[in-house]
Design a protein around this motif. Structure first.
Motif: not given
Ligand code: UDP
Length: 412
Positions: A119-145
């Motif tokens: 998911l990194r490319q689409s998450l890093e390029e997005a203007d807004f990322v909305v992460i729902h609930d605890p399951q995917p919460a750590p994704l932010l930590a793995f999208c440094p750019n």
């Protein structure tokens, strides 16, 4: 090239909502969406089927697209240890003490690390990322750019979380730009702005659109329901927080004095590993009573649920904890009074003695079932008020308005 609003059928969709809400509401949404035209928004959760979050995203994402926003919906996936861990999170955040071993927490982190690869490319390029609930919460930590704003959207009742587990989750959500909770009581000490946005239902979905009387009748006949008997219904995942055993107890107490049938309709969510066990407990408790109908439905049984809600006299949602409870809004939208647990998001919707009753025990629920079944005029009037209340407060257009307002605010 991105599809235009016309190509995605956006104009038709907006016209359909205009017929429900009136032109003023839509005009306001168009104004709010104008500065966000072309903005890339990615929503991420952990299941496409089952549970309220999937129900919301299925409709909210296309509606955002209709207003010119480049919205997408992604899901993360994991294996059994991951879902066991996140179910533990869910239970702990809603107040049940849980011991989550280090290994489980590692599975949680590793699954997010793996999903971030895809998911990194689409998450890093997005203007807004909305992460729902605890399951995917750590994704932010793995999208440094990352370049956009990241919002953690919590749908669960975190008013009294089990502290050690909240502390662990807090580590992952602290770096977000903001969070959204459904009720002010759920907000937590976090070092970023927190917003309160309640969920919503979509009046045009298969779950909520009008049905003909014969469609409703056919569904009831198909399940062997007795058209002569009053019917109370609870639609829920088989989850202990939904208190299905308490519902059966309520029915038993009420049916001593008034003839009725109970329908417990539910299915699993693909990210909920406890459903089977709870369903087993429910079947055992219902055994031997032909007036209790335990229906295990496929994940896409939206029209069936719609028909059952319309066929019922009273909708129950006897939860012990509830982030919001879309099933409450769904029942109310069909003109049914709701008897609901006096907790979380149910309190937003069930205005005690006005759109339904708030209860704290099977005895309380049984009393209110009998009370309403003996007062048909009142039952009808409450149901009408309930529908109006949802129209005024909990339709998807209000939900979108609040999201757009938040995003416009974060632009600057
Ligand atoms: N639902 C469904 N099938 C089921 C059980 C529930 O489609 O077997 C739907 C229900 O109609 C509602 C959503 O899933 O739209 C559940 O949302 P709610 O907020 O009530 O509870 P959650 O499951 O998110 O805790």
């Amino acid at each position: 090239m991105n599809p235009t609003r016309e190509e995605t059928g956006g104009r038709e969709l907006i016209d359909a909502y205009t017929a429900v809400t009136g032109r003023g509401v839509i005009h306001h949404l168009e104004q709010l969406a104008a500065p966000l035209k072309g903005a890339r928004v990615v929503h991420v959760n952990s299941t496409r089927e089952g549970g309220g979050v999937a129900e919301i995203l299925r409709k909210l994402v296309p509606l955002k697209q209709a207003f010119g926003i480049e919205a997408r919906w992604e899901t993360i996936s994991g294996d059994a240890p991951f879902y066991r861990c996140t179910k533990g999170f869910h239970n702990a955040l809603q107040g049940l003490p849980q011991n989550l071993p280090e290994q489980a927490l590692q599975a949680y982190e590793q699954t997010n690390r793996d999903n971030a690869e895809a998911l990194r490319q689409s998450l890093e390029e997005a203007d807004f990322v909305v992460i729902h609930d605890p399951q995917p919460a750590p994704l932010l930590a793995f999208c440094p750019n990352r370049k956009g704003k990241w919002i953690w959207r919590c749908h669960i009742d975190v008013s009294h979380p089990h502290r050690p587990v909240w502390k662990h989750l807090k580590k992952w959500v602290t770096p977000y730009d903001s969070s959204i909770f459904s009720l002010p009581e759920f907000a937590q000490p976090l070092p970023h702005p927190q917003y309160i946005i309640a969920p919503s239902i979509d009046p045009l979905s298969e779950k909520n659109r009008d049905l003909t009387a014969s469609e409703v009748q056919q569904t009831c006949t198909g399940f062997g329901l007795d058209p002569q008997l009053p019917m109370v219904l609870q639609v829920s995942r088989f989850d202990r927080f939904k208190d299905p055993l308490g519902v059966i107890e309520s029915y038993r107490l009420a049916s001593r004095l008034v003839p009725l049938q109970l329908v417990l309709a539910g299915g699993g969510a693909s990210d909920d590993p406890e459903g089977e066990a709870v369903l087993g407990e429910v079947r055992q408790a219902a055994e031997g009573d032909a007036r209790i109908h335990v229906l295990q439905l496929p994940a896409d049984a939206h029209r069936t649920i719609n028909a059952l809600q319309r066929a019922s006299d009273i909708v129950l949602q006897k939860s012990l904890r509830e982030g919001f409870g879309l099933t409450v809004a769904e029942g109310m939208w069909k003109g049914k009074p709701v008897i609901g647990g006096d907790t979380g998001g149910i309190r937003l919707q069930v205005v005690n003695h006005y759109t339904g009753f708030l209860v704290r025990s099977p005895e309380g629920a049984a009393l209110r079932i009998r009370y309403l079944l003996h007062r048909r005029e009142l039952l009808k009037a409450m149901g009408e008020r309930a529908r109006r209340f949802i129209w005024e407060n909990y339709l998807i257009t209000r939900h979108l308005r609040e999201y757009l307002t938040l995003m416009v605010g974060l632009l600057h």
